[in-house]
Enzyme design. Structure first.
Site, PDB file in Angstrom:
ATOM      1  CE  LYS A  33       7.033   5.134  -0.151  1.00 43.51           C
ATOM      2  NZ  LYS A  33       6.908   3.919  -0.884  1.00 43.51           N
TER       3      LYS A  33
ATOM      4  CE1 TYR B 140       9.181  19.151  -6.244  1.00 43.59           C
ATOM      5  CE2 TYR B 140       7.277  20.488  -6.903  1.00 43.59           C
ATOM      6  CZ  TYR B 140       7.930  19.648  -7.034  1.00 43.59           C
ATOM      7  OH  TYR B 140       7.722  18.304  -7.769  1.00 43.59           O
TER       8      TYR B 140
ATOM      9  CG  ASP C 111       4.943  18.694 -10.326  1.00 44.51           C
ATOM     10  OD1 ASP C 111       4.236  18.679 -10.890  1.00 44.51           O
ATOM     11  OD2 ASP C 111       5.843  19.038 -10.013  1.00 44.51           O
TER      12      ASP C 111
ATOM     13  CG  ASP D 118       4.226   3.007  -3.265  1.00 51.84           C
ATOM     14  OD1 ASP D 118       3.490   3.639  -2.356  1.00 51.84           O
ATOM     15  OD2 ASP D 118       4.905   2.087  -2.841  1.00 51.84           O
TER      16      ASP D 118
ATOM     17  CG  ASP E 204       1.652  16.887 -15.090  1.00 48.58           C
ATOM     18  OD1 ASP E 204       0.652  17.689 -14.687  1.00 48.58           O
ATOM     19  OD2 ASP E 204       2.663  16.960 -15.749  1.00 48.58           O
TER      20      ASP E 204
END
Ligand code: NAD
Length: 357
Positions: free
Chosen positions: A192, A137, A248, A224, A252
């Site tokens: 990852k 980001y 992020d 994942d 959520d």
């Protein structure tokens, strides 16, 4: 010594929910000085900027910030730098809030609110710790350009840079282990590392920090798989620590497991322990001014404020116990109402929490 708390209600239901959290904090008779200031669209209307200098100065000079919510459709046409949401980004940046704590708790009384089967999710109590100021980001370089090389040379391409410095990983890892120590003692680091170099460094550094916390059980999981496990067996997690991008998405996902957005608090901390505490939901302009918003996420955010910025575990636990009591007494705002329970207003929910305290 009195601790200064900046109270920033914001827009929409912000004022209604903050009012109840302030009543709760005041009722505890702690040495707190609460100072209000405008933020978001309200501040833009008053001062021409969503985060006026006086509001920022108050936040920076306070032990903690209690934040309502910002945003309203009427500001959607403003240039990006004047939109209410810029206030949150500005506060995060100016205060260096690099650690975002988002608990996802599903009280057994609300198990039917989840889209998962009650037996999978009832009693869920997990904490996601997301790194907030680094990762793809913020990584440079980034942009849109004509590809200088490769199979698509000359075509327009978008690119971003995922990067983490060792010290950034180390400081969030420490907070992850310390949070796990205060809970069930299990930390799952999500990355990852099978594909990304950034994640390989993340994994190596977290593993190294683990040596300082022999009492915490560390596991690693690819993102994942973590996304899958969160809907398959969410109660298997205690604390998850992860980077900005993965956090992020996963935070959520985890919050939606509970099905009740009006219930979820959050905290964002900097290295000095200063924090910004806010409900996970937005300003809900669709129900603003009706006195029906659920104030519990904001009241629980005030509990997190006492726990993390003022180190007052006893008062934090008192608030959380009071919230559990009103739920088990069957009181519900409209967002969590189901037949057989008692529908109450925002203020009546605040009254009930005060009575339970
Ligand atoms: P939202 O979270 O405000 O609302 C989503 C839905 O949940 C709405 O139907 C709303 O009525 C309901 N809801 C939310 N909080 C509730 C509560 N406490 N009690 C009862 N019901 C509640 O999200 P949105 O509608 O996508 O966004 C509205 C505005 O909020 C936008 O301007 C958005 O940019 C802003 N926003 C702000 C924040 C923040 O301040 N941190 C976060 C998300 C969205």
């Amino acid at each position: 010594m009195s601790h200064r708390i900046a109270v920033l209600p914001g827009d929409g239901i912000g004022h209604e929910i903050i009012e109840q959290a302030v009543r709760v904090l005041t009722a505890l008779n702690l040495p707190l000085t609460l100072e209000h200031a405008p933020v978001g669209g309200t501040a833009f209307d008053l001062h021409g900027h969503p985060l006026p200098p006086a509001t920022l100065a108050l936040a920076q000079s306070s032990a903690a910030v209690l934040f309502g919510a910002v945003g309203d459709w009427k500001y959607d046409k403003l240039p990006r730098e004047h939109r209410p949401e810029q206030a949150i980004l500005g506060l995060r940046k100016a205060m260096g809030l690099f650690a975002n704590f988002r608990p996802a708790i599903l009280y057994p009384e609300l198990a039917n609110a989840s889209s998962l089967k009650p037996e999978v999710v009832s009693g869920l109590d997990l904490l996601i710790l997301r790194e907030l100021t680094g990762d793809i980001y913020f990584g440079q370089p980034r942009g849109i350009r004509n590809a200088p090389d490769g199979a698509f040379k000359g075509e327009r391409e978008g690119f971003d840079t995922m990067r983490y410095a060792e010290s950034e990983i180390r400081r969030i890892a420490h907070l992850g282990f310390q949070a796990a120590q205060k809970r069930q003692g299990r930390l799952c680091s999500v990355d990852k590392a099978n594909v990304l170099e950034t994640s390989q460094l993340w994994r190596d550094v977290v593993t190294d920090v683990a040596r300082e916390y022999p009492d915490v059980e560390l596991s690693h999981m690819y993102v994942d798989n973590a996304a899958m496990q969160l809907v398959r067996a969410p109660k298997a997690f205690d604390v998850i620590v992860t980077g900005n991008l993965f956090g992020d998405i996963l935070s959520d996902e985890a919050s939606m497991l509970t099905g009740s957005i009006g219930m979820l608090p959050s905290a964002s901390l900097n290295a000095a322990g200063q924090g910004l505490y806010e409900p996970s939901h937005g300003s809900a302009p669709d129900i603003a001014g009706q006195g029906i918003a659920n104030p519990l996420a904001t009241i629980l955010s005030a509990a997190m404020l006492l726990r993390y910025s003022l180190n007052d575990e006893a008062s934090a636990s008192r608030i959380e116990a009071a919230v559990r009591k009103v739920l088990s007494d069957g009181l519900r705002t409209v967002d969590i109402f189901e037949p057989g329970t008692t529908k109450v207003s925002t203020a009546a929910m605040g009254d009930a929490v005060l009575a339970a305290l």
